[in-house]
Design an enzyme around this catalytic site. Structure first.
Site, PDB file in Angstrom:
ATOM      1  N   SER A 275       0.837  -1.194   0.000  1.00 13.03           N
ATOM      2  CA  SER A 275       0.000   0.000   0.000  1.00 13.03           C
ATOM      3  C   SER A 275       0.872   1.243   0.000  1.00 13.03           C
ATOM      4  O   SER A 275       2.013   1.225   0.466  1.00 13.03           O
ATOM      5  CB  SER A 275      -0.903   0.003   1.241  1.00 13.03           C
ATOM      6  OG  SER A 275      -1.451   1.284   1.477  1.00 13.03           O
ATOM      7  N   LYS A 276       0.338   2.336  -0.504  1.00  8.81           N
ATOM      8  CA  LYS A 276       1.095   3.591  -0.508  1.00  8.81           C
ATOM      9  C   LYS A 276       1.366   4.086   0.909  1.00  8.81           C
ATOM     10  O   LYS A 276       2.214   4.963   1.106  1.00  8.81           O
ATOM     11  CB  LYS A 276       0.340   4.663  -1.300  1.00  8.81           C
ATOM     12  CG  LYS A 276      -1.005   5.067  -0.711  1.00  8.81           C
ATOM     13  CD  LYS A 276      -1.695   6.082  -1.606  1.00  8.81           C
ATOM     14  CE  LYS A 276      -3.049   6.498  -1.056  1.00  8.81           C
ATOM     15  NZ  LYS A 276      -3.723   7.479  -1.932  1.00  8.81           N
TER      16      LYS A 276
END
Length: 512
Positions: A275-276
């Site tokens: 995930s970012k």
């Protein structure tokens, strides 16, 4: 998805000449470039360069709340730092612009009007409450809970009744009542059944176009031939194929549906999709840590592809020559920070020493070790020091710790407290005193002579093991337990400065 023979180049190109290949990278400028974004950009870039085609950079900036001019500039600067140059797009131009979706709203409105006029799309007046009630009823009955086509065949009277109620319709695409089958370049033949593909929304009730509309419309108008993207977008592919076909029927675009290749997920810790928000996912972190763009790209290429079974390190030119979308692995790839750093270290070793020195300067300047424009004398010392550290560093940000002692003034020089506590103890005073005496009597200040003098004084004279003999000297000279090779460091630092630091370290030792 079914097994199939490996496709040939003709299968990949679909009848096109190699230089007719057109791919796109469509980032949303929200201020963050993730390693997953970069991997996608890299594969598109390599695919285009391999065939001699074009890479189009298209900016999906319709999320007004999150997209900013600063974020757009960051995206462009990031791609340029990586060396992923584009052939059409912002700051480059091209015949299919504008390349910012926010500047293409009139185009989307015109396309939607043509789809409605041709009966390929229709207005849907269902409220959210009505949709949810019907979905719940379908779920209860064990049926598919997608849109049920309620507004597909409204009579003019029904439409007018909804209008009189003040309802504002969305626009839906009329999906074909047949399976949608396509040959994915990574995953093989994939089939979606019509019962799982309800008519989907193209335009919100407020008139704002959605991604499932603007993305295929732009692909069609920009003559995109191949779409290489993450597997998270795979569920939207049959809907987009249906829209490509509808656009072709009303004369928009080339009439060709792009070939798709869905790239594997990049997984992080715990075998979850990276995930970012996860550490190590953002490009900025690698830029700050001093990764080389070619090192980072090399590692990201390995997340789903390899140049050979027994080889991990390669240049981007080598990747372009060898890249084959058919050899991308469909299985998820795990991001390994340690391997990423190791690949980067290999690329650092491959640099010419003069180029390595050039790349180190900004990190030394940022740390205050060197000025932004070093003097000729400072550059000469740096060039001489580079061969001593190039094999020892994994990232450029390590350079201030490794090289700072050569440039800092004696007044500003300090010894790391942890190093002093662990090394400058016991017989350290005796070692430093013997070192000072041996070096002050040395005739030629050269690495070989320095080494001979210290080995004679400390190992033969005092009977010390090398670790105990040279550890205190290293800390006194460099301020740290880890430094470039000691004897070479002493030569670079010079006689006067070396003797002064030895004396400073002795003076700082705790009294017995």
């Amino acid at each position: 998805m079914t097994d199939r023979p490996a496709p040939t180049d003709d299968d990949v190109l679909g009848g096109l000449e190699p230089d007719q290949v057109r791919v796109r990278f469509p980032p949303s400028p929200t201020g963050l470039m993730t390693v997953g974004n970069i991997r996608s950009a890299l594969f598109n870039w390599a695919f285009a360069r391999h065939y001699g085609g074009k890479l189009v950079l298209r900016i999906e900036d319709t999320d007004i709340a999150r997209n900013t001019p600063e974020a757009l500039q960051y995206t462009l600067d990031s791609l340029r730092w990586l060396g992923l140059n584009w052939d059409e797009g912002p700051e480059v131009g091209g015949e299919y612009g504008p390349y910012l979706q926010s500047e293409r709203m009139d185009i989307y409105a015109d396309v939607v009007a043509k789809l409605l006029a041709a009966g390929k799309a229709y207005h849907c007046y269902c409220s959210q409450e009505e949709l949810e009630q019907r979905r719940e009823a379908a779920r209860t009955a064990g049926q598919h809970s997608g849109y049920d086509g309620h507004c597909r065949t409204l009579t003019p009277e029904q439409v007018q009744a909804y209008i009189d109620e003040g309802r504002r319709p969305v626009v839906r695409l009329r999906m074909p009542d047949r399976p949608i089958v396509f040959d994915d370049l990574v995953r093989g033949e994939i089939t979606f059944l019509p019962e799982n593909l309800g008519d989907y929304v193209l335009v919100r009730a407020n008139g704002y176009p959605l991604y499932p509309l603007v993305n295929p419309v732009d692909d069609a108008l920009m003559q995109i031939t191949h779409v290489l993207r993450g597997e998270d977008l795979l569920p939207s592919t049959p809907r987009q194929i249906a829209l490509y076909e509808a656009l072709a029927e009303i004369g928009i675009g080339s009439g060709r549906t792009p070939r798709f290749g869905h790239l594997p997920f990049v997984m992080g810790e715990g075998n979850k999709k990276l995930s970012k928000r996860d550490p190590g996912s953002g490009l900025g972190e690698y830029m700050e840590r001093g990764f080389l763009p070619e090192g980072l790209l090399n590692y990201l290429a390995l997340l789903g592809w390899s140049i050979a079974d027994d080889r991990d390190v390669f240049t981007m030119d080598e990747m372009v020559k060898a890249f084959d979308i058919r050899k991308v692995n469909a299985n998820a790839a795990r991001f390994d920070p340690k391997k990423c750093e190791a690949i980067n270290a290999s690329h650092m070793r491959m640099l010419d020493p003069s180029e390595f020195a050039n790349r180190v300067v900004p990190f030394l300047a940022q740390a205050g070790v060197l000025p932004a424009e070093p003097s000729e004398k400072q550059l000469a010392v740096l060039q001489a020091a580079v061969p001593l550290v190039q094999e020892r560093m994994n990232t450029l940000s390590e350079s201030p710790d490794m090289l700072g002692f050569l440039f800092v003034s004696d007044e500003a020089f300090t010894i790391d407290p942890d190093a002093a506590a662990k090394v400058l103890t016991g017989d350290a005073g005796v070692v430093l005193e013997a070192t000072s005496k041996a070096l002050s009597e040395l005739g030629e200040w050269k690495t070989e002579a320095i080494e001979q003098a210290l080995r004679a004084s400390l190992i033969e004279g005092l009977g010390l093991k090398p670790k105990n003999a040279f550890g205190p000297v290293r800390v006194a000279i460099s301020g740290r337990r880890i430094s470039p090779p000691l004897f070479e460091s002493l030569e670079l630092l010079g006689r006067k400065r070396s003797l002064r630091r030895l004396e400073q370290a002795r003076a700082a030792l705790p009294a017995d």
